[in-house]
Design a protein around this motif. Structure first.
Motif, PDB file in Angstrom:
ATOM      1  N   SER A  58       0.524  -1.423   0.416  1.00 37.01           N
ATOM      2  CA  SER A  58       0.149  -0.394  -0.175  1.00 37.01           C
ATOM      3  C   SER A  58       1.474   0.903  -0.099  1.00 37.01           C
ATOM      4  CB  SER A  58      -1.683   0.154   1.108  1.00 37.01           C
ATOM      5  OG  SER A  58      -1.586  -0.935   2.103  1.00 37.01           O
ATOM      6  N   GLY A  59       0.975   2.348  -0.912  1.00 35.47           N
ATOM      7  CA  GLY A  59       1.498   3.496  -1.072  1.00 35.47           C
ATOM      8  C   GLY A  59       0.921   4.324  -1.851  1.00 35.47           C
ATOM      9  N   VAL A  60       1.722   5.929  -1.638  1.00 34.34           N
ATOM     10  CA  VAL A  60       0.821   6.242  -2.924  1.00 34.34           C
ATOM     11  C   VAL A  60       1.975   5.744  -4.044  1.00 34.34           C
ATOM     12  CG1 VAL A  60       0.926   8.801  -3.540  1.00 34.34           C
ATOM     13  CG2 VAL A  60       1.217   8.373  -1.276  1.00 34.34           C
ATOM     14  N   ALA A  61       0.948   6.150  -5.553  1.00 36.53           N
ATOM     15  CA  ALA A  61       1.976   5.487  -6.538  1.00 36.53           C
ATOM     16  C   ALA A  61       1.495   6.016  -7.492  1.00 36.53           C
ATOM     17  CB  ALA A  61       0.815   4.332  -6.609  1.00 36.53           C
ATOM     18  N   GLY A  62       1.414   7.980  -7.858  1.00 42.11           N
ATOM     19  CA  GLY A  62       1.076   8.800  -8.592  1.00 42.11           C
ATOM     20  C   GLY A  62       0.693   9.862  -8.521  1.00 42.11           C
ATOM     21  N   ILE A  63       0.450  10.586  -9.588  1.00 40.58           N
ATOM     22  CA  ILE A  63      -0.030  12.587  -8.879  1.00 40.58           C
ATOM     23  C   ILE A  63      -1.206  12.095 -10.051  1.00 40.58           C
ATOM     24  CG2 ILE A  63       0.422  14.127  -8.901  1.00 40.58           C
ATOM     25  CD1 ILE A  63       2.777  14.149  -8.034  1.00 40.58           C
ATOM     26  N   ALA A  64      -2.438  12.540  -9.208  1.00 38.78           N
ATOM     27  CA  ALA A  64      -3.251  13.435 -10.486  1.00 38.78           C
ATOM     28  C   ALA A  64      -3.699  14.700 -10.241  1.00 38.78           C
ATOM     29  CB  ALA A  64      -4.610  12.294  -9.936  1.00 38.78           C
ATOM     30  N   LYS A  65      -5.060  15.083 -11.441  1.00 37.07           N
ATOM     31  CA  LYS A  65      -5.442  16.855 -10.384  1.00 37.07           C
ATOM     32  C   LYS A  65      -6.953  16.870 -10.727  1.00 37.07           C
ATOM     33  CE  LYS A  65      -4.750  18.706 -15.006  1.00 37.07           C
ATOM     34  NZ  LYS A  65      -3.099  19.442 -15.211  1.00 37.07           N
ATOM     35  N   VAL A  66      -7.348  17.126  -9.624  1.00 35.57           N
ATOM     36  CA  VAL A  66      -8.707  18.042  -9.977  1.00 35.57           C
ATOM     37  C   VAL A  66      -8.793  18.096 -11.257  1.00 35.57           C
ATOM     38  CG1 VAL A  66     -11.054  19.081  -9.908  1.00 35.57           C
ATOM     39  CG2 VAL A  66      -9.314  18.101  -7.748  1.00 35.57           C
ATOM     40  N   SER A  67     -10.163  18.187 -12.208  1.00 35.93           N
ATOM     41  CA  SER A  67      -9.627  18.510 -13.774  1.00 35.93           C
ATOM     42  C   SER A  67     -11.441  18.974 -14.018  1.00 35.93           C
ATOM     43  CB  SER A  67     -10.138  16.999 -14.718  1.00 35.93           C
ATOM     44  OG  SER A  67     -10.225  16.459 -14.147  1.00 35.93           O
ATOM     45  N   LYS A  68     -12.232  18.879 -12.647  1.00 30.63           N
ATOM     46  CA  LYS A  68     -14.001  19.660 -12.601  1.00 30.63           C
ATOM     47  C   LYS A  68     -14.359  18.987 -11.269  1.00 30.63           C
ATOM     48  CE  LYS A  68     -15.542  18.080 -17.504  1.00 30.63           C
ATOM     49  NZ  LYS A  68     -16.455  17.207 -18.388  1.00 30.63           N
ATOM     50  N   VAL A  69     -14.867  20.101 -11.380  1.00 29.50           N
ATOM     51  CA  VAL A  69     -15.657  20.356  -9.827  1.00 29.50           C
ATOM     52  C   VAL A  69     -16.436  19.166  -9.852  1.00 29.50           C
ATOM     53  CG1 VAL A  69     -14.911  22.444  -9.526  1.00 29.50           C
ATOM     54  CG2 VAL A  69     -17.101  21.802 -10.673  1.00 29.50           C
ATOM     55  N   ALA A  70     -17.235  19.355  -8.629  1.00 34.05           N
ATOM     56  CA  ALA A  70     -18.028  18.249  -8.266  1.00 34.05           C
ATOM     57  C   ALA A  70     -19.557  17.993  -8.992  1.00 34.05           C
ATOM     58  CB  ALA A  70     -17.566  17.927  -6.631  1.00 34.05           C
ATOM     59  N   GLU A  71     -20.376  17.159  -9.121  1.00 31.78           N
ATOM     60  CA  GLU A  71     -21.688  16.750  -9.656  1.00 31.78           C
ATOM     61  C   GLU A  71     -21.828  16.174  -9.245  1.00 31.78           C
ATOM     62  OE1 GLU A  71     -21.520  16.508 -13.896  1.00 31.78           O
ATOM     63  OE2 GLU A  71     -20.054  19.024 -14.275  1.00 31.78           O
ATOM     64  N   PRO A  72     -23.020  15.348  -9.448  1.00 27.89           N
ATOM     65  CA  PRO A  72     -23.691  13.993  -8.218  1.00 27.89           C
ATOM     66  C   PRO A  72     -23.103  12.717  -8.929  1.00 27.89           C
ATOM     67  CG  PRO A  72     -25.322  15.997  -9.278  1.00 27.89           C
ATOM     68  CD  PRO A  72     -23.741  16.775 -10.045  1.00 27.89           C
ATOM     69  N   ASP A  73     -22.979  11.781  -8.182  1.00 23.16           N
ATOM     70  CA  ASP A  73     -21.810  10.685  -8.029  1.00 23.16           C
ATOM     71  C   ASP A  73     -23.675   9.723  -9.361  1.00 23.16           C
ATOM     72  OD1 ASP A  73     -21.213   8.023  -8.475  1.00 23.16           O
ATOM     73  OD2 ASP A  73     -20.739   8.403  -6.392  1.00 23.16           O
ATOM     74  N   LYS A  74     -23.060   9.419 -10.374  1.00 26.59           N
ATOM     75  CA  LYS A  74     -24.447   8.886 -11.078  1.00 26.59           C
ATOM     76  C   LYS A  74     -24.755   7.573 -10.665  1.00 26.59           C
ATOM     77  CE  LYS A  74     -22.208   8.424 -15.703  1.00 26.59           C
ATOM     78  NZ  LYS A  74     -20.933   9.065 -15.470  1.00 26.59           N
ATOM     79  N   LEU A  75     -23.505   7.061 -10.028  1.00 27.23           N
ATOM     80  CA  LEU A  75     -24.039   5.559  -9.269  1.00 27.23           C
ATOM     81  C   LEU A  75     -25.583   5.493  -8.435  1.00 27.23           C
ATOM     82  CD1 LEU A  75     -20.440   3.885  -9.051  1.00 27.23           C
ATOM     83  CD2 LEU A  75     -22.523   3.996 -10.803  1.00 27.23           C
ATOM     84  N   GLN A  76     -25.362   6.332  -8.134  1.00 21.10           N
ATOM     85  CA  GLN A  76     -26.347   6.376  -6.628  1.00 21.10           C
ATOM     86  C   GLN A  76     -27.963   6.295  -6.889  1.00 21.10           C
ATOM     87  OE1 GLN A  76     -26.798  10.454  -4.975  1.00 21.10           O
ATOM     88  NE2 GLN A  76     -25.843  11.147  -6.586  1.00 21.10           N
ATOM     89  N   PHE A  77     -28.121   6.453  -9.036  1.00 23.81           N
ATOM     90  CA  PHE A  77     -29.540   6.362  -9.326  1.00 23.81           C
ATOM     91  C   PHE A  77     -29.401   5.142  -9.911  1.00 23.81           C
ATOM     92  CE2 PHE A  77     -28.328  11.114  -9.140  1.00 23.81           C
ATOM     93  CZ  PHE A  77     -28.637  11.440  -8.166  1.00 23.81           C
ATOM     94  N   ASP A  78     -28.782   4.526 -10.264  1.00 24.67           N
ATOM     95  CA  ASP A  78     -27.810   3.239 -10.529  1.00 24.67           C
ATOM     96  C   ASP A  78     -28.432   2.057 -10.130  1.00 24.67           C
ATOM     97  OD1 ASP A  78     -28.003   1.152 -12.270  1.00 24.67           O
ATOM     98  OD2 ASP A  78     -25.643   1.609 -12.395  1.00 24.67           O
ATOM     99  N   LYS A  79     -29.916   1.295  -9.885  1.00 23.90           N
ATOM    100  CA  LYS A  79     -30.316   0.096  -9.421  1.00 23.90           C
ATOM    101  C   LYS A  79     -29.783  -0.520  -9.304  1.00 23.90           C
ATOM    102  CE  LYS A  79     -34.820   1.463  -8.728  1.00 23.90           C
ATOM    103  NZ  LYS A  79     -36.646   1.189  -9.526  1.00 23.90           N
ATOM    104  N   LYS A  80     -28.764  -0.514 -10.748  1.00 25.89           N
ATOM    105  CA  LYS A  80     -28.340  -2.286 -10.147  1.00 25.89           C
ATOM    106  C   LYS A  80     -26.391  -2.120  -9.686  1.00 25.89           C
ATOM    107  CE  LYS A  80     -28.770  -2.034 -15.126  1.00 25.89           C
ATOM    108  NZ  LYS A  80     -29.756  -2.420 -16.055  1.00 25.89           N
ATOM    109  N   SER A  81     -25.997  -0.984  -9.541  1.00 28.23           N
ATOM    110  CA  SER A  81     -24.685  -1.018  -8.700  1.00 28.23           C
ATOM    111  C   SER A  81     -25.552  -0.901  -7.169  1.00 28.23           C
ATOM    112  CB  SER A  81     -24.595   1.049  -8.754  1.00 28.23           C
ATOM    113  OG  SER A  81     -23.667   1.402  -8.599  1.00 28.23           O
ATOM    114  N   GLU A  82     -23.435  -1.290  -6.897  1.00 30.56           N
ATOM    115  CA  GLU A  82     -23.738  -1.762  -5.609  1.00 30.56           C
ATOM    116  C   GLU A  82     -23.634  -0.208  -5.039  1.00 30.56           C
ATOM    117  OE1 GLU A  82     -19.549  -2.477  -4.321  1.00 30.56           O
ATOM    118  OE2 GLU A  82     -18.250  -2.691  -5.919  1.00 30.56           O
TER     119      GLU A  82
END
Length: 151
Positions: A58-82
């Motif tokens: 376990s550990g830090v594997a690399g670097i990313a950056k935020v490319s878009k600010v927050a939007e609603p998580d689509k999976l919360q509306f997806d009945k088939k999603s865990e």
DNA sequence: GCCAACGTTGGC
DNA sequence: GCCAACGTTGGC
């Protein structure tokens, strides 16, 4: 600009996958504190330590950056999603996520042990006992040390 | 796979 | 609003 650490299990989504996909919506966070950081505090351009949890090592594997600010998580509306949440509605979404973009993969993973052994990193949140938060702020000085260690 | 630490849920 | 029971995270 703020700095962050985001955890992902590499079996589920790894730094290599992000390198391939270039960007991804950070879906599936179901913790209010982590959500609040994404929803309220993460801005485009913020830098992220991409952390592999439940990994070898376990550990830090690399670097990313935020490319878009927050939007609603689509999976919360997806009945088939865990990650489906029956209490979330389109009018009143409960879960939000940002989009992150690949920046770089470390030459060498900076393992949890590496982080622990460096006295300058002692007060990083990820090292705190019982720390489980999957999205957390990182101080710039810590971010800089970790990225230097990663090469 | 174990289990400590933490978060959430729901009865009262 | 307390808190016991339950669920999850994540290192080991």
């Amino acid at each position: 600009m703020n700095h962050w650490l985001m955890k992902s299990e590499p079996d589920v989504f790894s730094i290599d996958q992000l390198a391939k996909d270039k960007t991804t919506w950070w879906e599936g966070v179901r913790n209010y504190q982590a959500r609040n950081y994404m929803m309220n505090d993460m801005k485009v351009g913020d830098l992220v330590l991409f952390y592999h949890s439940n990994a070898e090592p376990s550990g830090v594997a690399g670097i990313a950056k935020v490319s878009k600010v927050a939007e609603p998580d689509k999976l919360q509306f997806d009945k088939k999603s865990e990650y489906f949440d029956e209490k979330a509605t389109k009018d009143k979404p409960r879960w939000f996520c940002v989009e992150v973009q690949f920046v770089s993969k470390f030459k060498h993973i900076v393992s949890l042990q590496d982080l622990r052994e460096n006295p300058k990193l002692a007060d990083m949140m990820v090292l705190a006992k019982g720390s489980r938060l999957s999205v957390q702020p990182v101080e710039k000085k810590h971010f800089d040390i970790v990225s230097k260690l990663g090469g």
